[in-house]
Design a protein around this motif. Sequence first.
Motif, PDB file in Angstrom:
ATOM      1  N   PHE A   1     -10.810   8.520   6.657  1.00 49.33           N
ATOM      2  CA  PHE A   1     -10.451   8.687   5.328  1.00 49.33           C
ATOM      3  C   PHE A   1      -9.452   7.897   4.780  1.00 49.33           C
ATOM      4  CE2 PHE A   1     -12.389  13.126   4.357  1.00 49.33           C
ATOM      5  CZ  PHE A   1     -13.452  12.715   4.940  1.00 49.33           C
ATOM      6  N   LYS A   2      -8.713   6.982   5.563  1.00 52.45           N
ATOM      7  CA  LYS A   2      -7.406   6.431   5.288  1.00 52.45           C
ATOM      8  C   LYS A   2      -7.969   5.102   4.628  1.00 52.45           C
ATOM      9  CE  LYS A   2      -4.423   7.879   9.156  1.00 52.45           C
ATOM     10  NZ  LYS A   2      -3.562   7.871  10.021  1.00 52.45           N
ATOM     11  N   GLY A   3      -7.188   4.992   3.533  1.00 53.43           N
ATOM     12  CA  GLY A   3      -7.448   3.983   2.442  1.00 53.43           C
ATOM     13  C   GLY A   3      -8.648   3.812   1.600  1.00 53.43           C
TER      14      GLY A   3
ATOM     15  N   ARG B   1     -11.214   8.819  -3.150  1.00 55.96           N
ATOM     16  CA  ARG B   1     -11.147  10.309  -2.741  1.00 55.96           C
ATOM     17  C   ARG B   1     -12.837  10.445  -3.026  1.00 55.96           C
ATOM     18  NH1 ARG B   1      -8.746  13.046  -7.751  1.00 55.96           N
ATOM     19  NH2 ARG B   1      -7.016  11.740  -7.263  1.00 55.96           N
TER      20      ARG B   1
ATOM     21  N   LYS C   1     -11.097  -0.664  -1.655  1.00 53.96           N
ATOM     22  CA  LYS C   1     -11.053  -1.644  -0.451  1.00 53.96           C
ATOM     23  C   LYS C   1     -12.079  -1.356   0.542  1.00 53.96           C
ATOM     24  CE  LYS C   1      -5.892  -0.637  -0.890  1.00 53.96           C
ATOM     25  NZ  LYS C   1      -4.852   0.237  -0.492  1.00 53.96           N
TER      26      LYS C   1
ATOM     27  N   ASP D   1       0.816  -1.076  -0.041  1.00 55.93           N
ATOM     28  CA  ASP D   1      -0.002   0.178   0.191  1.00 55.93           C
ATOM     29  C   ASP D   1       0.844   1.172   0.220  1.00 55.93           C
ATOM     30  OD1 ASP D   1      -2.311   1.662   0.401  1.00 55.93           O
ATOM     31  OD2 ASP D   1      -1.774   1.476   2.580  1.00 55.93           O
TER      32      ASP D   1
ATOM     33  N   ASP E   1      -0.087   5.009   0.957  1.00 56.12           N
ATOM     34  CA  ASP E   1      -0.132   5.968   2.050  1.00 56.12           C
ATOM     35  C   ASP E   1      -0.336   5.346   3.507  1.00 56.12           C
ATOM     36  OD1 ASP E   1      -1.038   8.141   3.671  1.00 56.12           O
ATOM     37  OD2 ASP E   1      -2.960   8.065   3.111  1.00 56.12           O
TER      38      ASP E   1
ATOM     39  N   CYS F   1     -14.275   9.877   0.372  1.00 59.08           N
ATOM     40  CA  CYS F   1     -13.787  10.782   1.147  1.00 59.08           C
ATOM     41  C   CYS F   1     -14.816  12.093   1.146  1.00 59.08           C
ATOM     42  CB  CYS F   1     -12.464  11.317   0.896  1.00 59.08           C
ATOM     43  SG  CYS F   1     -11.309  10.069   1.631  1.00 59.08           S
TER      44      CYS F   1
ATOM     45  N   LYS G   1     -10.197  20.143  -4.101  1.00 64.14           N
ATOM     46  CA  LYS G   1      -9.243  19.194  -3.165  1.00 64.14           C
ATOM     47  C   LYS G   1      -7.964  18.422  -3.653  1.00 64.14           C
ATOM     48  CE  LYS G   1      -7.837  15.615  -0.573  1.00 64.14           C
ATOM     49  NZ  LYS G   1      -6.931  14.416  -0.994  1.00 64.14           N
TER      50      LYS G   1
ATOM     51  N   ALA H   1      -5.193   2.920  -3.257  1.00 60.05           N
ATOM     52  CA  ALA H   1      -6.355   3.556  -3.405  1.00 60.05           C
ATOM     53  C   ALA H   1      -6.217   4.679  -4.322  1.00 60.05           C
ATOM     54  CB  ALA H   1      -7.343   3.582  -2.299  1.00 60.05           C
ATOM     55  N   SER H   2      -4.954   5.394  -4.304  1.00 61.14           N
ATOM     56  CA  SER H   2      -4.704   6.788  -4.604  1.00 61.14           C
ATOM     57  C   SER H   2      -4.392   6.729  -6.165  1.00 61.14           C
ATOM     58  CB  SER H   2      -3.454   7.193  -4.121  1.00 61.14           C
ATOM     59  OG  SER H   2      -3.058   8.572  -4.492  1.00 61.14           O
ATOM     60  N   LYS H   3      -4.986   7.936  -6.650  1.00 59.69           N
ATOM     61  CA  LYS H   3      -4.866   8.073  -8.103  1.00 59.69           C
ATOM     62  C   LYS H   3      -3.590   8.927  -8.428  1.00 59.69           C
ATOM     63  CE  LYS H   3      -9.739   7.822  -9.643  1.00 59.69           C
ATOM     64  NZ  LYS H   3     -10.735   8.202  -9.983  1.00 59.69           N
ATOM     65  N   ASN H   4      -2.992   9.361  -7.279  1.00 58.76           N
ATOM     66  CA  ASN H   4      -1.836  10.147  -7.363  1.00 58.76           C
ATOM     67  C   ASN H   4      -0.419   9.349  -7.125  1.00 58.76           C
ATOM     68  OD1 ASN H   4      -2.945  12.632  -7.850  1.00 58.76           O
ATOM     69  ND2 ASN H   4      -3.647  12.686  -5.919  1.00 58.76           N
TER      70      ASN H   4
ATOM     71  N   ASP I   1      -1.932  -0.484   6.145  1.00 60.18           N
ATOM     72  CA  ASP I   1      -2.116   0.541   7.409  1.00 60.18           C
ATOM     73  C   ASP I   1      -3.541   0.684   7.614  1.00 60.18           C
ATOM     74  OD1 ASP I   1      -2.561   2.097   5.336  1.00 60.18           O
ATOM     75  OD2 ASP I   1      -2.201   3.687   6.826  1.00 60.18           O
TER      76      ASP I   1
END
Length: 223
Positions: free
Chosen positions: A44-46, A49, A145, A9, A11, A52, A76, A115-118, A170
């Motif tokens: 918001f973890k995992g 966007r 997830k 993972d 973040d 969130c 955002k 999960a991030s697009k960044n 995490d």
Amino acid sequence: MSKNGFIFDLDGVIVDTAKYHYLAWKNLANELGFEFTEQQNELFKGVSRKRCLEILLDIGEIEASQEQFDAWMIEKNEDYLKYIEKMDASEILPDVSRVLEFLKKRQIPISLGSASKNARPILEKVELLHYFDFIVDGNNVTKAKPDPEVFLIAAEKLGVHSKNCVVFEDAVAGIQAANAAKMISIGIGDSAILSEADYNFNDFTEIDVDFLEGLINSNKMKR
Ligand code: B16
Ligand code: MG
């Protein structure tokens, strides 16, 4: 072909971008006229966007048209990217590089499962992109997830059977996703929160070579 594959993972495992997500969501909440606390940020973890923003608007009791919702998502993210822009290798969490280096030397295939697009620009910024054979992130999945989709795609790319994949996570939703994929789940963080993980560590400084060697060539027993 390697028998095993390792999935990380991003973040909260490789870097602590949660603090930047928090600042960007807080800025938006304040602009909309309400407070957003660090404790609320835990939710918001995992989480994607989109989800969130849905939670944030619930907290602020704000209704939005689709157009407005999309505009706030963009706002955002643009704010978040300003923080990301300043990141460098000093933000890699302790001993993550050591573990990546060990796996690379052992020629174990490595994928990201985030999960991030960044994810890609963040890995570039902290100079870790070259360790990853595959990047599976928010751009590749349709289900967030705890759905196992992100990790199953990673296993397919790695060419490794699910039960021979090891996942570092995490977030509770991430551990649940790894378990649903029948993978070996390793919780990084508070073991009381990540109690569903197969193994728990506070951080990578606690993960030694013997443990890693044990994981290589092991596979998940039936739960
Ligand atoms: P983005 P991970 C997740 O990353 C974060 O934990 C979560 O807070 C964030 O909303 C999500 O990525 C989407 O991020 O806005 O950059 O697409 O833990 O799955 O690596
Ligand atoms: Mg995470």
